[in-house]
Design an enzyme around this catalytic site. Structure first.
Site, PDB file in Angstrom:
ATOM      1  NE  ARG A  44      -4.510  -1.611   9.789  1.00  0.00           N
ATOM      2  CZ  ARG A  44      -3.431  -0.984   9.337  1.00  0.00           C
ATOM      3  NH1 ARG A  44      -3.508   0.271   8.968  1.00  0.00           N
ATOM      4  NH2 ARG A  44      -2.295  -1.611   9.225  1.00  0.00           N
ATOM      5  NE  ARG A  66       1.393  -5.179  11.344  1.00  0.00           N
ATOM      6  CZ  ARG A  66       2.367  -4.793  10.513  1.00  0.00           C
ATOM      7  NH1 ARG A  66       3.551  -5.357  10.573  1.00  0.00           N
ATOM      8  NH2 ARG A  66       2.138  -3.858   9.638  1.00  0.00           N
ATOM      9  NE  ARG A  84       6.015  -0.997  10.575  1.00  0.00           N
ATOM     10  CZ  ARG A  84       4.855  -0.956   9.922  1.00  0.00           C
ATOM     11  NH1 ARG A  84       4.783  -0.401   8.729  1.00  0.00           N
ATOM     12  NH2 ARG A  84       3.777  -1.472  10.462  1.00  0.00           N
ATOM     13  CE  LYS A 128      -2.266  -0.927   3.859  1.00  0.00           C
ATOM     14  NZ  LYS A 128      -1.673  -2.213   4.297  1.00  0.00           N
ATOM     15  NE  ARG A 178       6.856  -3.471   5.956  1.00  0.00           N
ATOM     16  CZ  ARG A 178       5.538  -3.288   6.029  1.00  0.00           C
ATOM     17  NH1 ARG A 178       4.875  -2.931   4.945  1.00  0.00           N
ATOM     18  NH2 ARG A 178       4.914  -3.500   7.148  1.00  0.00           N
TER      19      ARG A 178
HETATM   20  P1  AMP Z   1       0.583   0.243   9.287  1.00  0.00           P
HETATM   21  O1  AMP Z   1       1.823   1.034   9.191  1.00  0.00           O
HETATM   22  O2  AMP Z   1      -0.541   0.806   8.451  1.00  0.00           O
HETATM   23  O3  AMP Z   1       0.782  -1.241   9.039  1.00  0.00           O
HETATM   24  O4  AMP Z   1       0.069   0.363  10.804  1.00  0.00           O
HETATM   25  C1  AMP Z   1       0.853  -0.085  11.886  1.00  0.00           C
HETATM   26  C2  AMP Z   1      -0.029  -0.271  13.119  1.00  0.00           C
HETATM   27  O5  AMP Z   1      -0.664   0.964  13.466  1.00  0.00           O
HETATM   28  C3  AMP Z   1      -1.173  -1.264  12.953  1.00  0.00           C
HETATM   29  O6  AMP Z   1      -0.771  -2.611  13.173  1.00  0.00           O
HETATM   30  C4  AMP Z   1      -2.145  -0.770  14.013  1.00  0.00           C
HETATM   31  O7  AMP Z   1      -1.731  -1.149  15.314  1.00  0.00           O
HETATM   32  C5  AMP Z   1      -1.991   0.739  13.914  1.00  0.00           C
HETATM   33  N1  AMP Z   1      -2.921   1.342  12.919  1.00  0.00           N
HETATM   34  C6  AMP Z   1      -2.602   1.985  11.766  1.00  0.00           C
HETATM   35  N2  AMP Z   1      -3.696   2.404  11.113  1.00  0.00           N
HETATM   36  C7  AMP Z   1      -4.741   2.017  11.875  1.00  0.00           C
HETATM   37  C8  AMP Z   1      -6.149   2.130  11.747  1.00  0.00           C
HETATM   38  N3  AMP Z   1      -6.716   2.732  10.682  1.00  0.00           N
HETATM   39  N4  AMP Z   1      -6.931   1.609  12.729  1.00  0.00           N
HETATM   40  C9  AMP Z   1      -6.398   1.008  13.810  1.00  0.00           C
HETATM   41  N5  AMP Z   1      -5.081   0.851  13.989  1.00  0.00           N
HETATM   42  C10 AMP Z   1      -4.249   1.350  13.038  1.00  0.00           C
END
Ligand code: AMP
Length: 212
Positions: free
Chosen positions: A88, A167, A156, A13, A123
């Site tokens: 999400r 996840r 990360r 993404k 990554r």
């Molecule tokens: P990402 O970088 O988008 O994979 O997000 C990393 C982490 O941030 C996720 O595993 C969630 O814990 C949190 N997170 C990011 N976006 C959201 C969202 N829209 N709703 C809830 N948690 C989020």
């Protein structure tokens, strides 16, 4: 143009959002990146979100919705935006509708879990500007250093395999229904996300009717 990119963690993404930024000249908004900034700065929101993020769970909807609302009210969002990692949950999708966002298209980047686990292990992320790389197929010019800003690259914490599995489980249970939500609205486009980066970019541009 207001777009949403939906996909499993590691589906690409963020990478594809960068291609769309170049093409469309609108900002990409990653709720994950905004949250990581809060963690880094040690804000109250960051402290509330930390435990959820470290375990691979979702941060509660009310915190995320308020955070996104604030971001979308900034002037650079006037001409449109790309949402990366939001919504999400169906509740988040409903909240976006209540904000009057008027989303044009939702692109679902479709992948399978085993290729995601392979990909995520490679990554790396820039500590400073958030640019993303992959040691398997999108290497930085110099090992361990961001090609854009020269800062060190890191892995990360939530990219470790057991957290990635958690996840993915969260994605299937809580985020897959978001696709059904937008399918019902008639704006969901499904794109095969298993090829290499230029392939997937081409499929996304084709689906959106954009020339490369
Ligand atoms: P990402 O970088 O988008 O994979 O997000 C990393 C982490 O941030 C996720 O595993 C969630 O814990 C949190 N997170 C990011 N976006 C959201 C969202 N829209 N709703 C809830 N948690 C989020």
């Amino acid at each position: 143009m207001k777009l949403i990119l939906v996909g499993a963690p590691g589906a690409g993404k963020g990478t594809q959002a960068e291609k769309l930024i170049e093409k469309l000249g609108i900002p990409s908004i990653s709720t994950g990146n905004i949250l990581r900034e809060h963690l880094k700065k040690g804000t109250e929101l960051g402290e509330k979100a930390r435990g959820f993020m470290e375990s691979g769970a979702l941060v509660p909807d009310d915190l995320i919705v308020d955070m996104l609302k604030a971001r979308l009210s900034e002037p650079d969002c006037k001409e449109g935006y790309i949402l990366d990692g939001y919504p999400r949950t169906v509740r988040q999708a409903e909240a976006l509708k209540e904000m009057g966002a008027g989303i044009d298209r939702v692109v679902s980047i479709e992948t399978d879990d085993e290729s995601i686990i392979r990909r995520i292990s490679g990554r790396r992320l820039c500590k400073n500007c958030g640019a993303s790389y992959n040691l398997l197929f999108n290497k930085p010019e110099k090992d361990g250093v961001c090609s854009k800003c020269g800062s060190p690259l890191i892995q990360r914490d939530d990219d470790r395999e057991e957290t990635v599995r958690a996840r993915l489980e969260v994605f299937h249970r809580q985020t897959e229904p978001v696709k059904a939500y937008y399918e019902k609205e008639g704006i969901l486009l499904r794109v095969d996300g298993t090829g290499d980066i230029p392939d997937v970019t081409k499929k996304i541009f084709d689906a959106l009717g954009l020339s490369e």
